[in-house]
Scaffold this motif. Structure first.
Motif, PDB file in Angstrom:
ATOM      1  N   MET A  62      50.760  53.956  49.669  1.00 36.67           N
ATOM      2  CA  MET A  62      49.484  54.223  48.987  1.00 36.67           C
ATOM      3  C   MET A  62      49.737  54.569  47.519  1.00 36.67           C
ATOM      4  N   VAL A  63      50.735  55.413  47.278  1.00 32.93           N
ATOM      5  CA  VAL A  63      51.073  55.790  45.898  1.00 32.93           C
ATOM      6  C   VAL A  63      51.563  54.559  45.143  1.00 32.93           C
ATOM      7  N   ARG A  64      52.432  53.811  45.774  1.00 34.48           N
ATOM      8  CA  ARG A  64      53.006  52.628  45.127  1.00 34.48           C
ATOM      9  C   ARG A  64      51.946  51.576  44.829  1.00 34.48           C
ATOM     10  N   PHE A  65      51.046  51.336  45.777  1.00 37.72           N
ATOM     11  CA  PHE A  65      50.031  50.309  45.614  1.00 37.72           C
ATOM     12  C   PHE A  65      48.874  50.751  44.719  1.00 37.72           C
ATOM     13  N   ALA A  66      48.784  52.027  44.422  1.00 36.95           N
ATOM     14  CA  ALA A  66      47.685  52.517  43.571  1.00 36.95           C
ATOM     15  C   ALA A  66      47.665  51.804  42.225  1.00 36.95           C
ATOM     16  N   SER A  67      48.833  51.468  41.729  1.00 35.14           N
ATOM     17  CA  SER A  67      48.898  50.798  40.427  1.00 35.14           C
ATOM     18  C   SER A  67      48.380  49.358  40.482  1.00 35.14           C
ATOM     19  N   LEU A  68      48.162  48.835  41.670  1.00 37.52           N
ATOM     20  CA  LEU A  68      47.687  47.465  41.807  1.00 37.52           C
ATOM     21  C   LEU A  68      46.168  47.365  41.711  1.00 37.52           C
ATOM     22  N   PHE A  69      45.493  48.527  41.715  1.00 41.07           N
ATOM     23  CA  PHE A  69      44.035  48.557  41.620  1.00 41.07           C
ATOM     24  C   PHE A  69      43.620  48.663  40.161  1.00 41.07           C
ATOM     25  N   ASN A  70      42.647  47.859  39.766  1.00 45.65           N
ATOM     26  CA  ASN A  70      42.104  47.921  38.421  1.00 45.65           C
ATOM     27  C   ASN A  70      40.675  48.441  38.528  1.00 45.65           C
ATOM     28  N   VAL A  71      40.491  49.700  38.127  1.00 41.35           N
ATOM     29  CA  VAL A  71      39.198  50.367  38.271  1.00 41.35           C
ATOM     30  C   VAL A  71      38.122  49.673  37.453  1.00 41.35           C
ATOM     31  N   LYS A  72      38.431  49.328  36.211  1.00 44.79           N
ATOM     32  CA  LYS A  72      37.436  48.688  35.339  1.00 44.79           C
ATOM     33  C   LYS A  72      36.998  47.329  35.873  1.00 44.79           C
ATOM     34  N   GLU A  73      37.950  46.530  36.281  1.00 51.19           N
ATOM     35  CA  GLU A  73      37.648  45.169  36.747  1.00 51.19           C
ATOM     36  C   GLU A  73      37.221  45.112  38.205  1.00 51.19           C
ATOM     37  N   GLN A  74      37.425  46.231  38.941  1.00 48.69           N
ATOM     38  CA  GLN A  74      37.119  46.267  40.377  1.00 48.69           C
ATOM     39  C   GLN A  74      37.904  45.187  41.118  1.00 48.69           C
ATOM     40  N   THR A  75      39.224  45.134  40.818  1.00 50.79           N
ATOM     41  CA  THR A  75      40.099  44.149  41.436  1.00 50.79           C
ATOM     42  C   THR A  75      41.352  44.818  41.991  1.00 50.79           C
ATOM     43  N   VAL A  76      42.025  44.072  42.860  1.00 50.49           N
ATOM     44  CA  VAL A  76      43.325  44.468  43.390  1.00 50.49           C
ATOM     45  C   VAL A  76      44.251  43.285  43.168  1.00 50.49           C
ATOM     46  N   THR A  77      45.445  43.547  42.655  1.00 51.96           N
ATOM     47  CA  THR A  77      46.434  42.500  42.468  1.00 51.96           C
ATOM     48  C   THR A  77      47.510  42.698  43.527  1.00 51.96           C
ATOM     49  N   PHE A  78      47.661  41.723  44.414  1.00 51.48           N
ATOM     50  CA  PHE A  78      48.672  41.817  45.462  1.00 51.48           C
ATOM     51  C   PHE A  78      50.051  41.567  44.854  1.00 51.48           C
ATOM     52  N   MET A  79      51.076  41.796  45.652  1.00 50.01           N
ATOM     53  CA  MET A  79      52.447  41.653  45.174  1.00 50.01           C
ATOM     54  C   MET A  79      52.746  40.224  44.714  1.00 50.01           C
ATOM     55  N   SER A  80      51.991  39.254  45.208  1.00 48.37           N
ATOM     56  CA  SER A  80      52.177  37.856  44.799  1.00 48.37           C
ATOM     57  C   SER A  80      51.627  37.611  43.401  1.00 48.37           C
ATOM     58  N   ARG A  81      51.003  38.636  42.818  1.00 48.21           N
ATOM     59  CA  ARG A  81      50.353  38.594  41.510  1.00 48.21           C
ATOM     60  C   ARG A  81      48.992  37.896  41.553  1.00 48.21           C
ATOM     61  N   THR A  82      48.483  37.642  42.764  1.00 46.00           N
ATOM     62  CA  THR A  82      47.147  37.078  42.903  1.00 46.00           C
ATOM     63  C   THR A  82      46.147  38.221  42.859  1.00 46.00           C
ATOM     64  N   LYS A  83      45.108  38.024  42.061  1.00 48.77           N
ATOM     65  CA  LYS A  83      44.097  39.067  41.869  1.00 48.77           C
ATOM     66  C   LYS A  83      42.883  38.760  42.745  1.00 48.77           C
ATOM     67  N   TYR A  84      42.420  39.794  43.454  1.00 48.13           N
ATOM     68  CA  TYR A  84      41.253  39.662  44.324  1.00 48.13           C
ATOM     69  C   TYR A  84      40.211  40.695  43.923  1.00 48.13           C
ATOM     70  N   SER A  85      38.940  40.299  43.994  1.00 48.90           N
ATOM     71  CA  SER A  85      37.877  41.263  43.709  1.00 48.90           C
ATOM     72  C   SER A  85      37.710  42.177  44.916  1.00 48.90           C
ATOM     73  N   LEU A  86      37.302  43.412  44.658  1.00 49.24           N
ATOM     74  CA  LEU A  86      37.048  44.342  45.758  1.00 49.24           C
ATOM     75  C   LEU A  86      35.956  43.794  46.662  1.00 49.24           C
ATOM     76  N   GLU A  87      34.978  43.162  46.059  1.00 51.07           N
ATOM     77  CA  GLU A  87      33.870  42.578  46.829  1.00 51.07           C
ATOM     78  C   GLU A  87      34.391  41.558  47.843  1.00 51.07           C
ATOM     79  N   GLU A  88      35.317  40.726  47.409  1.00 48.80           N
ATOM     80  CA  GLU A  88      35.892  39.706  48.294  1.00 48.80           C
ATOM     81  C   GLU A  88      36.645  40.354  49.448  1.00 48.80           C
ATOM     82  N   LEU A  89      37.421  41.392  49.158  1.00 46.48           N
ATOM     83  CA  LEU A  89      38.193  42.068  50.202  1.00 46.48           C
ATOM     84  C   LEU A  89      37.295  42.856  51.140  1.00 46.48           C
TER      85      LEU A  89
END
Length: 133
Positions: A62-89
């Motif tokens: 959880m601590v490690r993955f916290a940096s993958l969340f972008n609060v402003k953009e409302q996105t999460v970037t997975f380790m593959s560097r693919t960005k997903y919207s929170l809405e999609e997830l």
């Protein structure tokens, strides 16, 4: 007819879950390697090391993955560097877990920890995890 229609990222639900799951194996390995570098960790019995890792790996991730969340953009970037919207997830049924992770990420980010402070925080999270039952 595709039983897994693509989301906004252009990937199907199945592809997103695969991307998500592929992130975990290397991440868990990294938690184990991180633990080995905590002073005194390897001096613990094998049983205690395993107990701490079992109890604390999720929290450390959880601590490690916290940096993958972008609060402003409302996105999460997975380790593959693919960005997903929170809405999609959220649409994939990840609602409660995702909401908790996003909230945690937002609060951790607000602390503005240096890399060293984040490392110490992560070590505390891991070694204190074994005390909960």
């Amino acid at each position: 007819m595709n039983s897994h229609p693509p989301g906004r990222s252009g990937r199907s639900v199945q592809e997103i879950w695969e991307d998500f799951s592929l992130s975990f194996t290397p991440a868990v390995r990294e938690v184990v390697e991180f633990a080995k570098h905590i002073p005194g960790f390897q001096a613990l019995s094998q049983h205690d090391q395993v107990t701490l890792l079992k109890a604390g790996t999720f929290e450390v991730l959880m601590v490690r993955f916290a940096s993958l969340f972008n609060v402003k953009e409302q996105t999460v970037t997975f380790m593959s560097r693919t960005k997903y919207s929170l809405e999609e997830l959220w649409g994939m049924g990840m609602g409660d877990l995702l909401s908790s992770m996003f909230e945690f990420s937002e609060k951790l980010s607000a602390l503005d920890l240096s890399d060293e402070e984040l490392g110490l925080f992560t070590a505390v999270v891991l070694v204190s995890a074994g005390g909960r039952r």
